[in-house]
Design a protein around this motif. Structure first.
Motif, short mmCIF file in Angstrom:
data_model
loop_
_atom_site.label_atom_id
_atom_site.label_comp_id
_atom_site.label_asym_id
_atom_site.label_seq_id
_atom_site.Cartn_x
_atom_site.Cartn_y
_atom_site.Cartn_z
N TRP A 283 0.82 -1.21 0.00
CA TRP A 283 0.00 0.00 0.00
C TRP A 283 0.86 1.27 0.00
CZ3 TRP A 283 -5.31 0.19 -0.31
CH2 TRP A 283 -5.97 -1.04 -0.21
N PHE A 284 0.40 2.26 -0.75
CA PHE A 284 1.02 3.58 -0.77
C PHE A 284 -0.07 4.64 -0.74
CE2 PHE A 284 4.41 1.07 -2.66
CZ PHE A 284 5.57 1.67 -2.15
N ASP A 285 0.23 5.75 -0.11
CA ASP A 285 -0.63 6.92 -0.29
C ASP A 285 -0.48 7.37 -1.73
OD1 ASP A 285 -1.05 10.03 -0.33
OD2 ASP A 285 -2.06 9.31 1.48
N ALA A 286 -1.57 7.75 -2.36
CA ALA A 286 -1.54 8.10 -3.77
C ALA A 286 -0.61 9.27 -4.08
CB ALA A 286 -2.95 8.41 -4.26
N ALA A 287 -0.30 10.09 -3.06
CA ALA A 287 0.59 11.23 -3.28
C ALA A 287 2.06 10.85 -3.23
CB ALA A 287 0.31 12.30 -2.24
N GLU A 288 2.36 9.60 -2.84
CA GLU A 288 3.75 9.16 -2.69
C GLU A 288 4.35 8.69 -4.01
OE1 GLU A 288 4.74 7.06 1.22
OE2 GLU A 288 2.67 6.45 0.85
N THR A 289 4.26 9.51 -5.03
CA THR A 289 4.71 9.10 -6.36
C THR A 289 6.19 8.72 -6.37
OG1 THR A 289 3.07 10.58 -7.35
CG2 THR A 289 4.85 9.81 -8.77
N ASP A 290 7.03 9.54 -5.75
CA ASP A 290 8.46 9.25 -5.74
C ASP A 290 8.76 7.93 -5.05
OD1 ASP A 290 8.90 11.59 -7.08
OD2 ASP A 290 9.52 12.74 -5.31
N ASN A 291 8.09 7.67 -3.94
CA ASN A 291 8.31 6.42 -3.22
C ASN A 291 7.86 5.21 -4.02
OD1 ASN A 291 9.40 7.73 -1.01
ND2 ASN A 291 7.46 7.84 0.10
N ILE A 292 6.78 5.38 -4.79
CA ILE A 292 6.29 4.28 -5.62
C ILE A 292 7.30 3.96 -6.72
CG2 ILE A 292 4.48 3.58 -7.25
CD1 ILE A 292 2.55 5.33 -5.57
N PHE A 293 7.82 5.01 -7.36
CA PHE A 293 8.83 4.80 -8.40
C PHE A 293 10.06 4.11 -7.81
CE2 PHE A 293 6.43 7.39 -11.29
CZ PHE A 293 6.93 7.10 -12.55
N LYS A 294 10.49 4.58 -6.64
CA LYS A 294 11.68 4.00 -6.01
C LYS A 294 11.44 2.53 -5.65
CE LYS A 294 14.97 4.67 -2.22
NZ LYS A 294 14.98 3.22 -1.86
N TYR A 295 10.26 2.23 -5.12
CA TYR A 295 9.92 0.86 -4.76
C TYR A 295 9.98 -0.05 -5.99
CZ TYR A 295 6.99 -3.13 -3.48
OH TYR A 295 6.51 -4.40 -3.27
#
Length: 302
Positions: A283-295
Motif C-alpha cells: 500500500w502507498f498513499d496516492a501522493a507518494e509518487t516518488d516512493n512508488i517509483f523507487k519501490y
C-alpha cells in the motif's frame, strides 16, 4: 524475470496519472482492468481515458466491446494472459503494467479463475426472460433451494450474479458452488501488486468532484443516448442507473447526482475491503509518487 506490475485502488484515488507516468517511463502500454471501460460509448460515465491520454500511451481493453457483447472475468483472464505471452515472448526482464479497480478482473489475471462453463445462448435467453417476467426475488428463492451455499454469499441486489448462479445450476445440473474451487494458478511471470489509498475525507472529496466533472462533461446526454440499451448488463452500473431514473422522472437530476456520489463512495469502500484481504498488495498513499517509483526500481532490479 518478466514482471507484471499491477496498480489498483478505489475509484478516483489517482491511478490514471500515475500509470501514465509509469508507462511513459518504462516505454510500455497500459492494460486496462476496468470492467466498464472495456465497452464503447460509455466514456463519460466510466471516466475512461481521454483521447489525449490514449495518444500519450497505448491502452489495451479500452472501448473494445459493443454494449451488448457478452464478457466476463474468465474471458478477460484468457485475453490478458494471451496478450502477456506475446509481450513477454523471448524476453527475460520485460515489464507489463495493468491498472484498474475491477477486483474480479485483477484477481482473474493474478490468481486465475475457476473453470466455470460458458452459458449457452438459449439458457441465457431463458433466464433473462424469467428475470423480466418473475422478478429478482423469485429467482433468489429458487437459488436458495438449488444452491444455498452460493445464496448465502451472493449479492442479493445484483441480478447478474444471481442469474448466473441459476444458469450454471440449470445447464450443468450441479451447484455453482461446486465450480468455485479457488485454486491459485501458477503464472510464468512475477507479479508486483501496488494499491493506492488516501485518507477517507480526501477520497470522498475526489469522488464527489469526479461526479461533478462527469455531469459538466455530458453524463446526462450520454445516458440519454444509451437509453435504448439500458437493459444490458454493461449499463447496470453506478452513474447510468441513477441517470436513467432521473430521465424517467422518478428522481430529480439533483437527487440522481447525489445518489451517484453516495453509491460511488459505497463502491470505493467495497473495493478497499476486498483489497485489504490480499496480503500480496503493498500500500502507498496516492501522493507518494516518488516512493512508488523507487519501490518499483528496487523490486524490478531484484
Amino acid at each position: 524475470m518478466n514482471t507484471l506490475v499491477v496498480i489498483t485502488g478505489p475509484t478516483a484515488v489517482g491511478k490514471t496519472e500515475l500509470c501514465l507516468d509509469l508507462a511513459e517511463h518504462y516505454g510500455i502500454p497500459i492494460i486496462n482492468a476496468d470492467s466498464r471501460q472495456i465497452y464503447r460509448d460509455m466514456q463519460v460515465g466510466t471516466a475512461a481515458p481521454t483521447a489525449e491520454q490514449l495518444k500519450r500511451v497505448r491502452h489495451y481493453f479500452v472501448g473494445t466491446l459493443a454494449l451488448d457483447d457478452y464478457y466476463n472475468a474468465s474471458m478477460y483472464e484468457q485475453d490478458v494472459i494471451r496478450l502477456l505471452e506475446g509481450m513477454f515472448n523471448g524476453q527475460d526482464n520485460a515489464v507489463a503494467l495493468m491498472t484498474g479497480g475491477s477486483m474480479m478482473y485483477i484477481d482473474a489475471v493474478c490468481n486465475g479463475i475457476d473453470d466455470i462453463p460458458t452459458i449457452r445462448d438459449d439458457v441465457r435467453t431463458l433466464y433473462k426472460q424469467r428475470l423480466e417476467r418473475e422478478g429478482l426475488q423469485a429467482l433468489l428463492e429458487e437459488l436458495r433451494e438449488k444452491d444455498p451455499e452460493y445464496y448465502d454469499i451472493v449479492d442479493h441486489n445484483n441480478p447478474r450474479r444471481v442469474v448466473h448462479g441459476l444458469e450454471i445450476c440449470f445447464q450443468t445440473g450441479l451447484t455453482y458452488t461446486s465450480f468455485r474451487v479457488k485454486e491459485k494458478k501458477e503464472r510464468p511471470f512475477r507479479i508486483i501488486k501496488i494499491a493506492l489509498n488516501r485518507n477517507r475525507e480526501d477520497l470522498y472529496l475526489r469522488i464527489n468532484k469526479r461526479v461533478d466533472w462527469m455531469v459538466e462533461h455530458g453524463l446526462e446526454e450520454e445516458a440519454r443516448n444509451l437509453l435504448p440499451y439500458r437493459h444490458l448488463n454493461s449499463l447496470n452500473t453506478v452513474g447510468y442507473k441513477e441517470m436513467f431514473k432521473a430521465i424517467d422522472g422518478e428522481w430529480s437530476m439533483e437527487e440522481a447526482v447525489e445518489r451517484i456520489k453516495g453509491n460511488t463512495r459505497r463502491y470505493a469502500r467495497k473495493q478497499l475491503t476486498w483489497y485489504k484481504k490480499d496480503n500480496d498488495i503493498v500500500w502507498f498513499d496516492a501522493a507518494e509518487t516518488d516512493n512508488i517509483f523507487k519501490y518499483l526500481v528496487d523490486r524490478l532490479s531484484d
